[in-house]
Design a protein around this motif. Structure first.
Motif, PDB file in Angstrom:
ATOM      1  N   ALA A  68      85.845  63.729 -26.817  1.00 13.02           N
ATOM      2  CA  ALA A  68      86.375  64.883 -27.569  1.00 13.02           C
ATOM      3  C   ALA A  68      85.613  66.163 -27.232  1.00 13.02           C
ATOM      4  O   ALA A  68      86.205  67.212 -26.973  1.00 13.02           O
ATOM      5  CB  ALA A  68      86.326  64.608 -29.068  1.00 13.02           C
TER       6      ALA A  68
ATOM      7  N   ARG B   3      85.479  73.392 -32.067  1.00 13.00           N
ATOM      8  CA  ARG B   3      85.965  72.879 -33.354  1.00 13.00           C
ATOM      9  C   ARG B   3      84.836  73.008 -34.361  1.00 13.00           C
ATOM     10  O   ARG B   3      83.673  72.796 -34.021  1.00 13.00           O
ATOM     11  CB  ARG B   3      86.385  71.405 -33.200  1.00 13.00           C
ATOM     12  CG  ARG B   3      87.566  71.199 -32.258  1.00 13.00           C
ATOM     13  CD  ARG B   3      87.652  69.768 -31.791  1.00 13.00           C
ATOM     14  NE  ARG B   3      86.385  69.356 -31.206  1.00 13.00           N
ATOM     15  CZ  ARG B   3      85.904  68.128 -31.250  1.00 13.00           C
ATOM     16  NH1 ARG B   3      86.581  67.171 -31.825  1.00 13.00           N
ATOM     17  NH2 ARG B   3      84.741  67.834 -30.713  1.00 13.00           N
TER      18      ARG B   3
ATOM     19  N   TYR C  70      81.270  67.777 -41.126  1.00 23.95           N
ATOM     20  CA  TYR C  70      81.419  67.446 -39.708  1.00 23.95           C
ATOM     21  C   TYR C  70      80.873  66.058 -39.394  1.00 23.95           C
ATOM     22  O   TYR C  70      80.065  65.495 -40.136  1.00 23.95           O
ATOM     23  CB  TYR C  70      80.685  68.492 -38.860  1.00 23.95           C
ATOM     24  CG  TYR C  70      79.242  68.677 -39.304  1.00 23.95           C
ATOM     25  CD1 TYR C  70      78.245  67.851 -38.809  1.00 23.95           C
ATOM     26  CD2 TYR C  70      78.909  69.641 -40.258  1.00 23.95           C
ATOM     27  CE1 TYR C  70      76.939  67.991 -39.238  1.00 23.95           C
ATOM     28  CE2 TYR C  70      77.603  69.787 -40.698  1.00 23.95           C
ATOM     29  CZ  TYR C  70      76.625  68.962 -40.190  1.00 23.95           C
ATOM     30  OH  TYR C  70      75.343  69.092 -40.628  1.00 23.95           O
ATOM     31  N   ARG C  71      81.341  65.560 -38.261  1.00 27.14           N
ATOM     32  CA  ARG C  71      80.815  64.298 -37.734  1.00 27.14           C
ATOM     33  C   ARG C  71      79.842  64.595 -36.592  1.00 27.14           C
ATOM     34  O   ARG C  71      78.719  64.137 -36.607  1.00 27.14           O
ATOM     35  CB  ARG C  71      82.000  63.439 -37.248  1.00 27.14           C
ATOM     36  CG  ARG C  71      81.605  62.161 -36.553  1.00 27.14           C
ATOM     37  CD  ARG C  71      82.751  61.180 -36.564  1.00 27.14           C
ATOM     38  NE  ARG C  71      82.904  60.555 -37.876  1.00 27.14           N
ATOM     39  CZ  ARG C  71      84.025  59.982 -38.315  1.00 27.14           C
ATOM     40  NH1 ARG C  71      85.101  59.970 -37.563  1.00 27.14           N
ATOM     41  NH2 ARG C  71      84.067  59.415 -39.505  1.00 27.14           N
ATOM     42  N   ASN C  72      80.327  65.378 -35.639  1.00 20.84           N
ATOM     43  CA  ASN C  72      79.488  65.724 -34.490  1.00 20.84           C
ATOM     44  C   ASN C  72      78.711  67.012 -34.804  1.00 20.84           C
ATOM     45  O   ASN C  72      79.320  68.057 -35.042  1.00 20.84           O
ATOM     46  CB  ASN C  72      80.404  65.936 -33.277  1.00 20.84           C
ATOM     47  CG  ASN C  72      79.627  66.171 -32.007  1.00 20.84           C
ATOM     48  OD1 ASN C  72      78.440  66.515 -32.048  1.00 20.84           O
ATOM     49  ND2 ASN C  72      80.280  65.990 -30.877  1.00 20.84           N
TER      50      ASN C  72
ATOM     51  N   ASN D 248      79.537  70.554 -33.899  1.00 17.40           N
ATOM     52  CA  ASN D 248      80.633  71.299 -34.540  1.00 17.40           C
ATOM     53  C   ASN D 248      80.224  71.971 -35.859  1.00 17.40           C
ATOM     54  O   ASN D 248      81.076  72.292 -36.688  1.00 17.40           O
ATOM     55  CB  ASN D 248      81.822  70.357 -34.774  1.00 17.40           C
ATOM     56  CG  ASN D 248      82.302  69.732 -33.467  1.00 17.40           C
ATOM     57  OD1 ASN D 248      82.247  70.369 -32.421  1.00 17.40           O
ATOM     58  ND2 ASN D 248      82.762  68.499 -33.521  1.00 17.40           N
TER      59      ASN D 248
ATOM     60  N   CYS E 269      94.715  59.912 -39.362  1.00 23.70           N
ATOM     61  CA  CYS E 269      93.417  60.610 -39.370  1.00 23.70           C
ATOM     62  C   CYS E 269      92.458  59.921 -40.353  1.00 23.70           C
ATOM     63  O   CYS E 269      91.247  59.902 -40.131  1.00 23.70           O
ATOM     64  CB  CYS E 269      93.569  62.072 -39.781  1.00 23.70           C
ATOM     65  SG  CYS E 269      94.786  62.999 -38.842  1.00 23.70           S
TER      66      CYS E 269
ATOM     67  N   CYS F 142      89.777  57.033 -39.561  1.00 19.93           N
ATOM     68  CA  CYS F 142      88.401  57.330 -39.155  1.00 19.93           C
ATOM     69  C   CYS F 142      87.751  58.426 -39.997  1.00 19.93           C
ATOM     70  O   CYS F 142      86.558  58.666 -39.871  1.00 19.93           O
ATOM     71  CB  CYS F 142      88.361  57.755 -37.695  1.00 19.93           C
ATOM     72  SG  CYS F 142      88.858  56.463 -36.552  1.00 19.93           S
ATOM     73  N   HIS F 143      88.539  59.112 -40.823  1.00 21.02           N
ATOM     74  CA  HIS F 143      87.969  60.194 -41.638  1.00 21.02           C
ATOM     75  C   HIS F 143      88.188  60.001 -43.137  1.00 21.02           C
ATOM     76  O   HIS F 143      87.848  60.862 -43.937  1.00 21.02           O
ATOM     77  CB  HIS F 143      88.560  61.542 -41.211  1.00 21.02           C
ATOM     78  CG  HIS F 143      88.191  61.937 -39.810  1.00 21.02           C
ATOM     79  ND1 HIS F 143      86.897  62.178 -39.430  1.00 21.02           N
ATOM     80  CD2 HIS F 143      88.942  62.118 -38.688  1.00 21.02           C
ATOM     81  CE1 HIS F 143      86.869  62.509 -38.136  1.00 21.02           C
ATOM     82  NE2 HIS F 143      88.093  62.464 -37.672  1.00 21.02           N
TER      83      HIS F 143
ATOM     84  N   TYR G 162      76.668  58.516 -35.215  1.00 20.08           N
ATOM     85  CA  TYR G 162      76.568  59.730 -36.045  1.00 20.08           C
ATOM     86  C   TYR G 162      75.801  59.422 -37.322  1.00 20.08           C
ATOM     87  O   TYR G 162      76.398  59.282 -38.395  1.00 20.08           O
ATOM     88  CB  TYR G 162      77.969  60.266 -36.398  1.00 20.08           C
ATOM     89  CG  TYR G 162      78.857  60.464 -35.193  1.00 20.08           C
ATOM     90  CD1 TYR G 162      78.744  61.602 -34.399  1.00 20.08           C
ATOM     91  CD2 TYR G 162      79.794  59.494 -34.836  1.00 20.08           C
ATOM     92  CE1 TYR G 162      79.547  61.777 -33.283  1.00 20.08           C
ATOM     93  CE2 TYR G 162      80.595  59.658 -33.718  1.00 20.08           C
ATOM     94  CZ  TYR G 162      80.470  60.796 -32.951  1.00 20.08           C
ATOM     95  OH  TYR G 162      81.257  60.968 -31.844  1.00 20.08           O
TER      96      TYR G 162
ATOM     97  N   ARG H  86      90.483  69.699 -42.846  1.00 21.11           N
ATOM     98  CA  ARG H  86      89.535  68.916 -42.043  1.00 21.11           C
ATOM     99  C   ARG H  86      88.560  69.834 -41.312  1.00 21.11           C
ATOM    100  O   ARG H  86      87.437  69.445 -40.990  1.00 21.11           O
ATOM    101  CB  ARG H  86      90.342  68.049 -41.062  1.00 21.11           C
ATOM    102  CG  ARG H  86      89.537  67.249 -40.055  1.00 21.11           C
ATOM    103  CD  ARG H  86      88.716  66.187 -40.745  1.00 21.11           C
ATOM    104  NE  ARG H  86      87.812  65.567 -39.794  1.00 21.11           N
ATOM    105  CZ  ARG H  86      86.608  66.032 -39.483  1.00 21.11           C
ATOM    106  NH1 ARG H  86      86.138  67.126 -40.023  1.00 21.11           N
ATOM    107  NH2 ARG H  86      85.852  65.397 -38.620  1.00 21.11           N
TER     108      ARG H  86
END
Ligand code: HEC
Length: 183
Positions: free
Chosen positions: A63, A82, A87-89, A92, A139, A142-143, A160, A174
């Motif tokens: 991604a 993004r 956040y996950r990453n 971002n 979505c 995973c979220h 993460y 999101r």
């Protein structure tokens, strides 16, 4: 009569100075669409052919790189990323001014007034924000609440450790795609 004319002339030029140039809007639309398409179609393909865990691996490995690739194809002074409050990453994480806009979007969403995009004029650039609202159940795989899927949960925890991008519900904000266009 003359005074009135001068006044309207001044007003309209002041308004013009605050206006967002059409090319900024066009670039924002184009770049954000291209990123959504790149990520969305590849994620969908991965989910359908190889399943959830493999799709998670795909997001983890690609991604960010795909976003950077879309970046490489832009004109000088145009960049895309993004951002998200949850956040996950960590790549971002939004900046202070971006956090404000994300919060503004959340308020607008609650009031049912969220536009397709927002543009903010900063000292050095225009920032075009495309809100990402969760509109697809997929979505949430995973979220959303991922606590029951032990394999997915441990994958996320491993990659993460600070993951905040869970427990979302349908129609939550999101995050956003941010296209920055230098003046
Ligand atoms: C198979 C699991 C999976 C699915 C399904 C999924 N995502 Fe993600 N998502 C991830 C992973 C892993 C990351 C972190 C990797 C990255 O993007 O850098 C991520 C990151 C993101 C980000 C970047 C912000 C952040 O938190 O770092 C956004 C925005 C996002 N996802 C939106 C969505 C939307 C909208 C959907 C539904 C169309 C969706 N995701 C479906 C796994 C998934």
């Amino acid at each position: 009569m003359y005074k009135f004319y001068l006044f309207t002339l001044l007003l309209s030029s002041a308004f013009y100075a605050n206006e967002v140039p059409q090319n900024v809007i066009d670039t924002g639309n184009k770049v954000s669409k291209s990123l959504v398409k790149q990520l969305g179609s590849k994620l969908k393909h991965e989910l359908q052919t190889n399943g959830l865990i493999s799709a998670a691996v795909f997001c983890n490995e690609n991604a960010y790189i795909l976003t950077e690739e879309v970046n490489l194809h832009q004109l000088k002074g145009v960049s895309v990323k993004r951002i998200s409050l949850k956040y996950r990453n960590p790549a971002n994480i939004p900046s202070e001014d971006e956090i404000k806009v994300l919060k503004e979007m959340q308020t607008l969403l609650k009031e049912n007034k969220l536009p397709n995009f927002l543009v903010k004029n900063t000292d050095s650039s225009y920032k075009y924000y495309k809100p990402l609202v969760i509109k697809k159940e997929v979505c949430l795989k995973c979220h959303g609440d991922i606590s029951k899927n032990k394999e997915l949960l441990s994958f996320m925890q491993e990659h993460y450790p600070q993951d905040k991008a869970v427990d979302y519900k349908m129609h939550d904000l999101r995050g956003a795609i941010l296209v920055e266009i230098k003046h």
